[in-house]
Structures are given as structure tokens and as C-alpha cells.
Write a protein that holds these residues in place. Sequence first.
Motif, PDB file in Angstrom:
ATOM      1  N   VAL A   1       0.906  -1.022  -0.070  1.00 31.17           N
ATOM      2  CA  VAL A   1       0.018  -0.007   0.041  1.00 31.17           C
ATOM      3  C   VAL A   1       0.897   1.358   0.013  1.00 31.17           C
ATOM      4  O   VAL A   1       1.827   1.558   1.101  1.00 31.17           O
ATOM      5  CB  VAL A   1      -1.060  -0.121   1.220  1.00 31.17           C
ATOM      6  CG1 VAL A   1      -1.711   1.213   1.267  1.00 31.17           C
ATOM      7  CG2 VAL A   1      -2.011  -1.329   1.035  1.00 31.17           C
ATOM      8  N   LYS A   2       0.824   2.060  -1.109  1.00 26.19           N
ATOM      9  CA  LYS A   2       1.711   3.215  -1.320  1.00 26.19           C
ATOM     10  C   LYS A   2       0.928   4.359  -0.355  1.00 26.19           C
ATOM     11  O   LYS A   2       1.868   5.359  -0.162  1.00 26.19           O
ATOM     12  CB  LYS A   2       1.680   3.647  -2.510  1.00 26.19           C
ATOM     13  CG  LYS A   2       2.254   2.255  -3.573  1.00 26.19           C
ATOM     14  CD  LYS A   2       3.587   1.983  -3.126  1.00 26.19           C
ATOM     15  CE  LYS A   2       4.167   0.863  -3.918  1.00 26.19           C
ATOM     16  NZ  LYS A   2       4.721   0.054  -3.314  1.00 26.19           N
ATOM     17  N   ASP A   3      -0.285   4.326  -0.106  1.00 30.05           N
ATOM     18  CA  ASP A   3      -0.721   5.488   0.617  1.00 30.05           C
ATOM     19  C   ASP A   3      -0.149   5.668   2.168  1.00 30.05           C
ATOM     20  O   ASP A   3       0.599   4.730   2.650  1.00 30.05           O
ATOM     21  CB  ASP A   3      -2.330   5.255   0.981  1.00 30.05           C
ATOM     22  CG  ASP A   3      -3.074   6.451   0.581  1.00 30.05           C
ATOM     23  OD1 ASP A   3      -2.742   7.639   0.747  1.00 30.05           O
ATOM     24  OD2 ASP A   3      -4.000   6.265   0.213  1.00 30.05           O
ATOM     25  N   ASP A   4      -0.014   6.960   2.489  1.00 29.04           N
ATOM     26  CA  ASP A   4       0.480   7.051   4.072  1.00 29.04           C
ATOM     27  C   ASP A   4      -0.614   6.714   5.100  1.00 29.04           C
ATOM     28  O   ASP A   4      -1.542   7.135   5.134  1.00 29.04           O
ATOM     29  CB  ASP A   4       0.905   8.746   4.126  1.00 29.04           C
ATOM     30  CG  ASP A   4       1.168   8.984   5.523  1.00 29.04           C
ATOM     31  OD1 ASP A   4       2.028   8.225   6.123  1.00 29.04           O
ATOM     32  OD2 ASP A   4       1.179  10.091   5.827  1.00 29.04           O
ATOM     33  N   LEU A   5       0.183   5.737   5.734  1.00 27.82           N
ATOM     34  CA  LEU A   5      -0.999   5.017   6.631  1.00 27.82           C
ATOM     35  C   LEU A   5      -0.268   5.319   8.173  1.00 27.82           C
ATOM     36  O   LEU A   5      -0.816   5.180   9.160  1.00 27.82           O
ATOM     37  CB  LEU A   5      -0.486   3.493   6.708  1.00 27.82           C
ATOM     38  CG  LEU A   5      -1.256   2.924   5.422  1.00 27.82           C
ATOM     39  CD1 LEU A   5      -0.992   1.378   5.321  1.00 27.82           C
ATOM     40  CD2 LEU A   5      -2.758   3.014   5.329  1.00 27.82           C
ATOM     41  N   GLY A   6       0.591   6.177   8.157  1.00 28.81           N
ATOM     42  CA  GLY A   6       1.349   6.597   9.451  1.00 28.81           C
ATOM     43  C   GLY A   6       2.016   5.397  10.126  1.00 28.81           C
ATOM     44  O   GLY A   6       2.332   4.451   9.711  1.00 28.81           O
ATOM     45  N   PHE A   7       2.134   5.810  11.548  1.00 31.04           N
ATOM     46  CA  PHE A   7       2.671   4.448  12.173  1.00 31.04           C
ATOM     47  C   PHE A   7       1.450   3.612  12.655  1.00 31.04           C
ATOM     48  O   PHE A   7       0.815   3.686  13.849  1.00 31.04           O
ATOM     49  CB  PHE A   7       3.317   4.905  13.623  1.00 31.04           C
ATOM     50  CG  PHE A   7       4.223   4.065  14.196  1.00 31.04           C
ATOM     51  CD1 PHE A   7       5.409   3.719  13.630  1.00 31.04           C
ATOM     52  CD2 PHE A   7       3.968   3.477  15.435  1.00 31.04           C
ATOM     53  CE1 PHE A   7       6.307   2.533  14.232  1.00 31.04           C
ATOM     54  CE2 PHE A   7       4.672   2.515  15.879  1.00 31.04           C
ATOM     55  CZ  PHE A   7       5.668   2.169  15.582  1.00 31.04           C
ATOM     56  N   LEU A   8       1.341   2.563  11.883  1.00 26.94           N
ATOM     57  CA  LEU A   8      -0.081   1.648  12.091  1.00 26.94           C
ATOM     58  C   LEU A   8       0.391   0.414  12.410  1.00 26.94           C
ATOM     59  O   LEU A   8       1.633  -0.220  11.959  1.00 26.94           O
ATOM     60  CB  LEU A   8      -0.352   1.373  10.449  1.00 26.94           C
ATOM     61  CG  LEU A   8      -1.699   0.760  10.602  1.00 26.94           C
ATOM     62  CD1 LEU A   8      -3.012   1.331  10.021  1.00 26.94           C
ATOM     63  CD2 LEU A   8      -1.622  -0.701   9.913  1.00 26.94           C
TER      64      LEU A   8
ATOM     65  N   GLY B   1      -0.444   8.530  16.922  1.00 31.51           N
ATOM     66  CA  GLY B   1      -0.848   9.999  16.592  1.00 31.51           C
ATOM     67  C   GLY B   1      -2.093  10.690  17.072  1.00 31.51           C
ATOM     68  O   GLY B   1      -2.867   9.779  17.769  1.00 31.51           O
ATOM     69  N   ASP B   2      -2.319  11.622  16.606  1.00 36.51           N
ATOM     70  CA  ASP B   2      -3.631  12.478  16.888  1.00 36.51           C
ATOM     71  C   ASP B   2      -4.785  11.804  16.349  1.00 36.51           C
ATOM     72  O   ASP B   2      -4.693  11.129  15.347  1.00 36.51           O
ATOM     73  CB  ASP B   2      -3.391  13.698  16.872  1.00 36.51           C
ATOM     74  CG  ASP B   2      -3.106  14.440  15.602  1.00 36.51           C
ATOM     75  OD1 ASP B   2      -2.912  13.702  14.668  1.00 36.51           O
ATOM     76  OD2 ASP B   2      -2.579  15.393  15.587  1.00 36.51           O
ATOM     77  N   GLU B   3      -5.843  12.582  16.416  1.00 33.27           N
ATOM     78  CA  GLU B   3      -7.229  12.400  15.749  1.00 33.27           C
ATOM     79  C   GLU B   3      -7.064  12.665  14.317  1.00 33.27           C
ATOM     80  O   GLU B   3      -7.466  11.847  13.525  1.00 33.27           O
ATOM     81  CB  GLU B   3      -8.178  13.366  16.163  1.00 33.27           C
ATOM     82  CG  GLU B   3      -8.832  12.992  17.570  1.00 33.27           C
ATOM     83  CD  GLU B   3      -9.441  11.589  17.722  1.00 33.27           C
ATOM     84  OE1 GLU B   3     -10.182  11.284  16.905  1.00 33.27           O
ATOM     85  OE2 GLU B   3      -9.184  10.937  18.831  1.00 33.27           O
TER      86      GLU B   3
ATOM     87  N   SER C   1      -7.629   9.800  11.294  1.00 29.50           N
ATOM     88  CA  SER C   1      -8.766   9.846  10.358  1.00 29.50           C
ATOM     89  C   SER C   1      -7.924   9.644   9.130  1.00 29.50           C
ATOM     90  O   SER C   1      -8.481   9.115   8.052  1.00 29.50           O
ATOM     91  CB  SER C   1      -9.592  11.152  10.313  1.00 29.50           C
ATOM     92  OG  SER C   1      -8.730  12.164  10.339  1.00 29.50           O
ATOM     93  N   LYS C   2      -6.745  10.016   8.720  1.00 31.37           N
ATOM     94  CA  LYS C   2      -5.975  10.163   7.567  1.00 31.37           C
ATOM     95  C   LYS C   2      -5.818   8.707   7.229  1.00 31.37           C
ATOM     96  O   LYS C   2      -5.741   7.804   6.116  1.00 31.37           O
ATOM     97  CB  LYS C   2      -4.715  10.770   7.639  1.00 31.37           C
ATOM     98  CG  LYS C   2      -4.991  12.307   7.350  1.00 31.37           C
ATOM     99  CD  LYS C   2      -3.653  13.111   7.762  1.00 31.37           C
ATOM    100  CE  LYS C   2      -2.860  13.012   6.598  1.00 31.37           C
ATOM    101  NZ  LYS C   2      -1.355  13.866   6.987  1.00 31.37           N
ATOM    102  N   THR C   3      -5.507   7.782   8.425  1.00 30.66           N
ATOM    103  CA  THR C   3      -5.078   6.534   8.139  1.00 30.66           C
ATOM    104  C   THR C   3      -6.551   5.678   7.871  1.00 30.66           C
ATOM    105  O   THR C   3      -6.440   4.824   6.953  1.00 30.66           O
ATOM    106  CB  THR C   3      -4.506   5.695   9.482  1.00 30.66           C
ATOM    107  OG1 THR C   3      -3.434   6.446   9.885  1.00 30.66           O
ATOM    108  CG2 THR C   3      -4.173   4.477   9.356  1.00 30.66           C
ATOM    109  N   GLN C   4      -7.571   5.904   8.479  1.00 32.54           N
ATOM    110  CA  GLN C   4      -8.824   5.331   8.266  1.00 32.54           C
ATOM    111  C   GLN C   4      -9.224   5.494   6.665  1.00 32.54           C
ATOM    112  O   GLN C   4      -9.513   4.719   6.099  1.00 32.54           O
ATOM    113  CB  GLN C   4      -9.978   5.786   9.054  1.00 32.54           C
ATOM    114  CG  GLN C   4     -11.314   5.209   9.008  1.00 32.54           C
ATOM    115  CD  GLN C   4     -11.236   3.795   9.285  1.00 32.54           C
ATOM    116  OE1 GLN C   4     -10.829   3.415  10.286  1.00 32.54           O
ATOM    117  NE2 GLN C   4     -11.766   2.764   8.193  1.00 32.54           N
ATOM    118  N   GLU C   5      -9.088   6.691   6.107  1.00 32.89           N
ATOM    119  CA  GLU C   5      -9.283   7.066   4.944  1.00 32.89           C
ATOM    120  C   GLU C   5      -8.613   6.219   3.784  1.00 32.89           C
ATOM    121  O   GLU C   5      -8.931   5.639   2.763  1.00 32.89           O
ATOM    122  CB  GLU C   5      -9.206   8.570   4.616  1.00 32.89           C
ATOM    123  CG  GLU C   5     -10.298   9.519   5.269  1.00 32.89           C
ATOM    124  CD  GLU C   5      -9.863  10.924   5.187  1.00 32.89           C
ATOM    125  OE1 GLU C   5      -9.147  11.590   4.592  1.00 32.89           O
ATOM    126  OE2 GLU C   5     -10.777  11.532   5.809  1.00 32.89           O
TER     127      GLU C   5
END
Length: 109
Positions: free
Chosen positions: A23-30, A52-54, A58-62
Motif C-alpha cells: 500500500v503506497k498511501d500514507d498510513l502513519g505508524f500503523l 498519533g492524534d485524531e 482519520s487520515k489512516t482510516q481514509e
Amino acid sequence: MANVRHLETTVQRVVTDILRNDVKDDLGFLTVTGVKITNELSYMYVYYSVYGDETQMSKTQEALNRANGYIKNQIAHRVKMRKVPELVFKIDESYEKGKRIDDLIKSIK
């Protein structure tokens, strides 16, 4: 029942690999914290936590929602399953709940 547990472990390992490498999208520290597959094999819940913060959550969920079809397709290719259940990503709130309980206990002392 044991087969479902084995399948959950296998899917967790595969999803972690897909998220880390494909997955190339930015998932953060997941972190994938668990997988629960319903007995009738209609839903596959992938639980995850994000550091991370809210906004980051939400960016990760998207990003996960955008990649859902791709991830499900990859699971179908990598895991031997007759039918791949509907894939649902859920944030694992157990760490936050545990921290809140811990903070409450500390405030009582």
C-alpha cells in the motif's frame, strides 16, 4: 473453531505484509493488532492502532478505506479461502481504554 483462529492469524500476517510493502498511501505508524472473522465467514474485521492524534487516525482510516478493495484482492491471492469475507477496518481502542483506566486508578491513590 480452531480453523477460524488459524485463518485469523494467517490473515493478520498477510494484511500486515500488504500494508507494510504494497500500500503506497500514507498510513502513519500503523499496527495490525488483530483479526476477527465471523463464524459464517461473511465479515473479516481487521483491528489496528495508529500512533498519533485524531487527524492522523482519520487520515489512516481514509487511506485504509481507499485501499480496501486492493487489500481484499491480495488476501484472496495469498490465503487459501473459498470465499473472502467482507473486509472491515476498525480502530483498536483497547490501548486508550487501558490508559484511561490506569489514569483513573492513579488519580484515586
